[in-house]
Design a protein around this motif. Structure first.
Motif, PDB file in Angstrom:
ATOM      1  N   SER A  92      11.212  52.679  -6.235  1.00 25.74           N
ATOM      2  CA  SER A  92      10.168  51.841  -6.753  1.00 25.74           C
ATOM      3  C   SER A  92      10.361  50.623  -6.086  1.00 25.74           C
ATOM      4  O   SER A  92       8.604  49.925  -5.197  1.00 25.74           O
ATOM      5  CB  SER A  92       9.450  51.340  -7.960  1.00 25.74           C
ATOM      6  OG  SER A  92      11.007  51.350  -8.649  1.00 25.74           O
ATOM      7  N   ALA A  93      11.352  49.655  -6.192  1.00 26.78           N
ATOM      8  CA  ALA A  93      11.526  48.406  -5.954  1.00 26.78           C
ATOM      9  C   ALA A  93      11.520  48.212  -4.818  1.00 26.78           C
ATOM     10  O   ALA A  93      11.129  47.251  -3.900  1.00 26.78           O
ATOM     11  CB  ALA A  93      12.656  47.948  -6.375  1.00 26.78           C
ATOM     12  N   LYS A 265      17.505  46.647 -11.191  1.00 28.86           N
ATOM     13  CA  LYS A 265      16.702  47.951 -11.377  1.00 28.86           C
ATOM     14  C   LYS A 265      17.947  48.997 -11.610  1.00 28.86           C
ATOM     15  O   LYS A 265      17.923  50.028 -12.716  1.00 28.86           O
ATOM     16  CB  LYS A 265      16.187  48.350 -10.308  1.00 28.86           C
ATOM     17  CG  LYS A 265      15.342  49.688 -10.321  1.00 28.86           C
ATOM     18  CD  LYS A 265      14.234  50.249 -11.802  1.00 28.86           C
ATOM     19  CE  LYS A 265      13.986  51.290 -11.894  1.00 28.86           C
ATOM     20  NZ  LYS A 265      12.440  50.950 -12.795  1.00 28.86           N
ATOM     21  N   SER A 299      11.933  49.645 -17.722  1.00 28.18           N
ATOM     22  CA  SER A 299      11.461  49.903 -16.742  1.00 28.18           C
ATOM     23  C   SER A 299       9.858  49.220 -16.312  1.00 28.18           C
ATOM     24  O   SER A 299       9.612  49.656 -17.699  1.00 28.18           O
ATOM     25  CB  SER A 299      11.908  50.947 -16.488  1.00 28.18           C
ATOM     26  OG  SER A 299      11.249  51.722 -15.469  1.00 28.18           O
ATOM     27  N   ASP A 301       7.933  50.671 -13.859  1.00 23.98           N
ATOM     28  CA  ASP A 301       7.758  51.711 -12.819  1.00 23.98           C
ATOM     29  C   ASP A 301       6.536  51.784 -13.300  1.00 23.98           C
ATOM     30  O   ASP A 301       5.762  52.089 -14.548  1.00 23.98           O
ATOM     31  CB  ASP A 301       8.785  52.810 -12.628  1.00 23.98           C
ATOM     32  CG  ASP A 301       9.679  52.181 -11.622  1.00 23.98           C
ATOM     33  OD1 ASP A 301      10.329  52.050 -11.238  1.00 23.98           O
ATOM     34  OD2 ASP A 301      10.957  52.939 -11.781  1.00 23.98           O
ATOM     35  N   GLY A 306       6.694  52.454 -17.825  1.00 22.33           N
ATOM     36  CA  GLY A 306       6.037  51.437 -17.366  1.00 22.33           C
ATOM     37  C   GLY A 306       4.749  50.759 -17.997  1.00 22.33           C
ATOM     38  O   GLY A 306       5.259  49.847 -18.037  1.00 22.33           O
ATOM     39  N   THR A 349       1.749  47.402  -8.431  1.00 21.64           N
ATOM     40  CA  THR A 349       2.807  48.489  -7.803  1.00 21.64           C
ATOM     41  C   THR A 349       3.873  47.017  -7.417  1.00 21.64           C
ATOM     42  O   THR A 349       5.273  47.344  -7.941  1.00 21.64           O
ATOM     43  CB  THR A 349       3.735  49.516  -6.646  1.00 21.64           C
ATOM     44  OG1 THR A 349       2.166  48.374  -5.216  1.00 21.64           O
ATOM     45  CG2 THR A 349       2.237  50.208  -6.437  1.00 21.64           C
ATOM     46  N   ARG A 351       4.823  45.113 -10.164  1.00 20.91           N
ATOM     47  CA  ARG A 351       5.151  44.499 -10.945  1.00 20.91           C
ATOM     48  C   ARG A 351       7.177  45.917 -10.690  1.00 20.91           C
ATOM     49  O   ARG A 351       7.954  44.731 -12.497  1.00 20.91           O
ATOM     50  CB  ARG A 351       4.537  45.289 -12.216  1.00 20.91           C
ATOM     51  CG  ARG A 351       4.590  46.824 -12.459  1.00 20.91           C
ATOM     52  CD  ARG A 351       3.193  47.621 -13.570  1.00 20.91           C
ATOM     53  NE  ARG A 351       3.638  48.967 -13.778  1.00 20.91           N
ATOM     54  CZ  ARG A 351       2.788  49.543 -15.074  1.00 20.91           C
ATOM     55  NH1 ARG A 351       1.696  49.321 -15.281  1.00 20.91           N
ATOM     56  NH2 ARG A 351       3.287  51.071 -15.014  1.00 20.91           N
ATOM     57  N   THR A 352       6.495  46.563 -10.841  1.00 20.90           N
ATOM     58  CA  THR A 352       8.135  46.892 -10.392  1.00 20.90           C
ATOM     59  C   THR A 352       8.770  46.274  -9.287  1.00 20.90           C
ATOM     60  O   THR A 352      10.352  46.685  -9.361  1.00 20.90           O
ATOM     61  CB  THR A 352       7.990  48.660  -9.733  1.00 20.90           C
ATOM     62  OG1 THR A 352       7.238  48.248  -8.029  1.00 20.90           O
ATOM     63  CG2 THR A 352       7.063  49.651 -10.063  1.00 20.90           C
ATOM     64  N   SER A 353       9.329  45.072  -9.106  1.00 22.67           N
ATOM     65  CA  SER A 353      10.107  44.198  -8.151  1.00 22.67           C
ATOM     66  C   SER A 353      10.112  43.444  -9.261  1.00 22.67           C
ATOM     67  O   SER A 353      11.529  42.797  -9.022  1.00 22.67           O
ATOM     68  CB  SER A 353       9.075  43.565  -7.296  1.00 22.67           C
ATOM     69  OG  SER A 353       8.106  42.200  -8.335  1.00 22.67           O
TER      70      SER A 353
END
Length: 433
Positions: A92-93, A265, A299, A301, A306, A349, A351-353
């Motif tokens: 995801s990252a 992560k 998380s 994700d 998430g 997406t 936010r997944t960083s």
């Protein structure tokens, strides 16, 4: 703990008299850095910022951090040997973080081609703070493990002598004798020597790759920074150079797999049930020691989990820290800024960083900070304890696995984030209580 040196802090004239002694001692001991004005020149240097007196650290928590470091060394090494775990964890990252994506492309390339080297050197630093709980007890909680930004081994080898001298100058010889000896640079050097020996060529050399602007060069003689290579560099030439290095038979420190292990992560994924057991099945006691240091990690994700993380962070942002996939200080997000970032990215997406972590709440203690501008600042402070670890693996055999020293950094409570290089924290020594 907050009144450990109250007899000194209550006497402004005494502070003014002892501060120049402390600065001179730091310069004599080589606790020095290049200046901000001339970061690439050693013609003019200054002392690295430090505390006038050592900060109190609970003995039991210090010993706990020592006891778990070799466990973390082993865990990092095993994680670096599991490409499936790294790919699944960072999937995801990679979609939203160009730097992580490029690192993984290099990693995948060398895996597909086949590793050209069999000797692996790891130099890492696991960082902790002391969390005060509602019942009055204090717990050791890990901030992060640095597999590339594991700096200040050289300077922290030299600071004990500074505080010993200052305490003796204050008539506190008994206290001076309790300052812990500390020499991470020696242990780090042993690791490099062992990797060089196993490489098997008398003509082999040790090469350091450094950033264009680097104020901390004066401690490299004591092996402080190891291969801060291409961190945050995005040019095509830089990435081609990184690929060339990874494809070579040279011993990399860190190799690209180990650098990926240092992402936030991965830290968050390790906190899930049964993940540690998967990588350390024969060491249940090590699993318990490691897990005990974990703070709450959550998380971001895309999905129900998430979404729930976003919800709790927006409701009480003051209880959390938002962390991007980077090592070192100065990157984290706190307080109302968490709400701003998540409101912006909560359905994206992007936010997944990040990951979300419980905010650790240490008990402030009073100390006096000496910074390069000559300012003498008495402040309520918090400290962060780092433990240095070194390991060498040849093939599947762990040849060396050691905890080699510690680092204490202290900053005024007014600062949320940032380290010594950022001009926020200062060097310190633990005074065990």
């Amino acid at each position: 703990m907050s009144t450990l040196w109250e007899d000194v802090f209550s006497k402004p004239q005494l502070l003014k008299e002892v501060a120049p002694i402390a600065v001179d001692t730091a310069l004599l001991q080589g606790v020095i850095m290049r200046t901000k004005e001339s970061p690439n020149s050693s013609d003019v240097v200054n002392f690295a910022p430090f505390t006038l007196l050592p900060s109190p650290v609970p003995r039991s928590l210090f010993e706990q951090a020592k006891s778990v470091q070799e466990d973390f060394n082993l865990l990092v090494d095993r994680l670096s040997q599991n490409p499936t775990f790294l790919e699944q964890t960072l999937a995801s990252a990679m979609k939203v973080d160009d730097f992580i994506e490029r690192l993984f492309k290099v990693y995948r390339h060398v895996l597909d081609e086949g590793l050209a080297h069999s000797v692996f050197l790891g130099i890492n630093r696991s960082d902790y703070m002391f969390d005060c709980k509602a019942d009055g007890t204090t717990a050791l909680k890990q901030i992060e493990i640095n597999t590339i930004a594991a700096s200040f081994g050289g300077l922290s080898s030299r600071t004990p002598a500074v505080h010993q001298h200052v305490l003796r100058a204050l008539g506190k010889s008994d206290e001076a004798s309790k300052i812990l000896l500390n020499n991470p640079s020696l242990g780090i050097s042993r690791g490099i020597e062992k990797a060089w020996e196993l490489y098997g060529s008398q003509k082999a050399v040790v090469m350091f790759l450094v950033e264009n602007v680097q104020r901390n060069i004066l401690t490299w003689k004591s092996i402080t920074l190891l291969c801060q290579s291409l961190q945050h560099r995005h040019s095509t030439m830089a990435w081609e150079a990184r690929l060339t290095m990874e494809r070579s038979a040279a011993v990399k420190c860190p190799d690209i797999a180990t650098q990926l292990v240092g992402t936030k992560k991965v830290q968050q994924e390790l906190s899930r049930p049964l993940i540690l057991e998967k990588f350390l099945p024969e060491y249940p006691e090590a699993v318990d020691r490691i897990r005990e240091t974990f703070a709450g990690l959550y998380s971001l994700d895309i999905g129900e989990e998430g979404d729930q993380t976003v919800k709790i962070a927006l409701a009480n942002p003051e209880h959390y820290v938002l962390k991007p996939q980077r090592e070192g200080g100065g990157n984290n997000i706190y307080g109302d800024e968490i709400r701003e970032v998540l409101e912006k990215f909560k359905n994206s997406t992007e936010r997944t960083s990040y990951i979300l972590m419980d905010k650790i709440k240490p008990q402030p203690v009073k100390n006096c900070l000496l910074k390069a501008n000559g300012q003498l600042q008495i402040s309520e402070c918090i400290s962060e304890l780092g433990m240095f670890g070194v390991y060498v693996r040849q093939g599947s055999e762990m040849v060396l696995n050691e905890r080699v020293g510690h680092l204490l950094r202290t900053k005024a409570t007014e600062h949320a984030d940032g380290g010594v290089a950022a001009g926020v924290a200062v060097l310190d020594n633990p005074y065990l209580v």
